[in-house]
Write an enzyme that holds these catalytic residues in place. Structure first.
Site, PDB file in Angstrom:
ATOM      1  N   GLU A 117      54.004  74.796  -4.541  1.00  0.00           N
ATOM      2  CA  GLU A 117      52.801  75.285  -3.840  1.00  0.00           C
ATOM      3  C   GLU A 117      51.731  74.199  -3.768  1.00  0.00           C
ATOM      4  O   GLU A 117      51.047  74.058  -2.755  1.00  0.00           O
ATOM      5  CB  GLU A 117      52.247  76.544  -4.528  1.00  0.00           C
ATOM      6  CG  GLU A 117      53.202  77.730  -4.608  1.00  0.00           C
ATOM      7  CD  GLU A 117      53.904  78.064  -3.308  1.00  0.00           C
ATOM      8  OE1 GLU A 117      53.333  77.809  -2.221  1.00  0.00           O
ATOM      9  OE2 GLU A 117      55.049  78.545  -3.360  1.00  0.00           O
TER      10      GLU A 117
ATOM     11  N   HIS B 112      52.250  71.934  -0.932  1.00  0.00           N
ATOM     12  CA  HIS B 112      51.782  72.463   0.364  1.00  0.00           C
ATOM     13  C   HIS B 112      50.340  72.024   0.639  1.00  0.00           C
ATOM     14  O   HIS B 112      49.974  71.752   1.783  1.00  0.00           O
ATOM     15  CB  HIS B 112      51.837  73.995   0.369  1.00  0.00           C
ATOM     16  CG  HIS B 112      53.177  74.567   0.743  1.00  0.00           C
ATOM     17  ND1 HIS B 112      53.762  74.330   1.963  1.00  0.00           N
ATOM     18  CD2 HIS B 112      54.030  75.375   0.058  1.00  0.00           C
ATOM     19  CE1 HIS B 112      54.932  74.977   2.015  1.00  0.00           C
ATOM     20  NE2 HIS B 112      55.123  75.605   0.867  1.00  0.00           N
TER      21      HIS B 112
HETATM   22 ZN    ZN Z   1      56.792  76.711   0.427  1.00  0.00          ZN
END
Ligand code: ZN
Length: 178
Positions: free
Chosen positions: A142, A145
């Site tokens: 995450e 990202h």
């Molecule tokens: Zn992802």
């Protein structure tokens, strides 16, 4: 709360660095986290980053999979604003990862086994934790990202990427037989 549309591989927002949240108590951030939560649960994901719902802000959420007993089926979700991560050791693990922005696909990705992470919760409290195994992997995925990085850029082997059913058939089974 509402279910948001999820950006898919190829959309430029997924390759953009997200900007830090200046005002954590902004009601828009609280709403974003609530909507992200509903979106992640609806999509049966275990983590989600704000750029995946077209908001280029440093916000991630993830499910706590540990300490979950049958009696306590309550789903625990951690939201982290402006997160930072650090590896605790150089040990790494290779595992198959999926991403809600790359539906139906799996890729074999190397991640640090143990990390520490910190950031703020919705109320502005500092969260500081250590994680290993799956949770460490989710947080690194995450966090990536927010840096505009998808797992496809971190494949252990360029060939170790494909549709989940083919991977199950030709990679995972082969691996188990060894
Ligand atoms: Zn992802």
């Amino acid at each position: 709360m509402s279910i948001l549309k999820i950006a898919r591989l190829g959309h430029p927002i997924l390759c953009k660095k997200a900007s830090p949240v200046d005002n954590i108590s902004d009601p828009n951030i609280t709403k974003l986290i609530h909507d992200m939560t509903e979106t992640m649960l609806d999509a049966k994901g275990i983590g989600l980053a704000a750029p995946q719902v077209y908001s280029s802000k440093q916000v991630i959420i993830f499910r706590s999979l540990e300490n979950q007993t049958k009696e306590d089926s309550h789903i625990k979700i951690t939201a982290l604003i402006n997160p930072k991560i650090n590896k605790i050791s150089d040990d790494t693990e290779n595992q198959w990862e999926a991403c809600l922005s790359i539906p139906g696909m799996l890729g074999l990705v190397k991640r640090y086994s143990k990390i520490s992470y910190e950031g703020f919760d919705m109320n502005g409290n500092i969260i500081k934790q250590e994680a290993e195994g799956l949770r460490a992997r989710i947080v690194q995925h995450e966090y990536d990202h927010l840096m505009g990085i998808l797992y496809t850029r971190r494949l252990v082997d360029k060939k170790a990427f494909g549709y989940a059913d083919e991977i199950e058939e030709y990679w995972k089974k082969k691996h188990e037989q060894k």
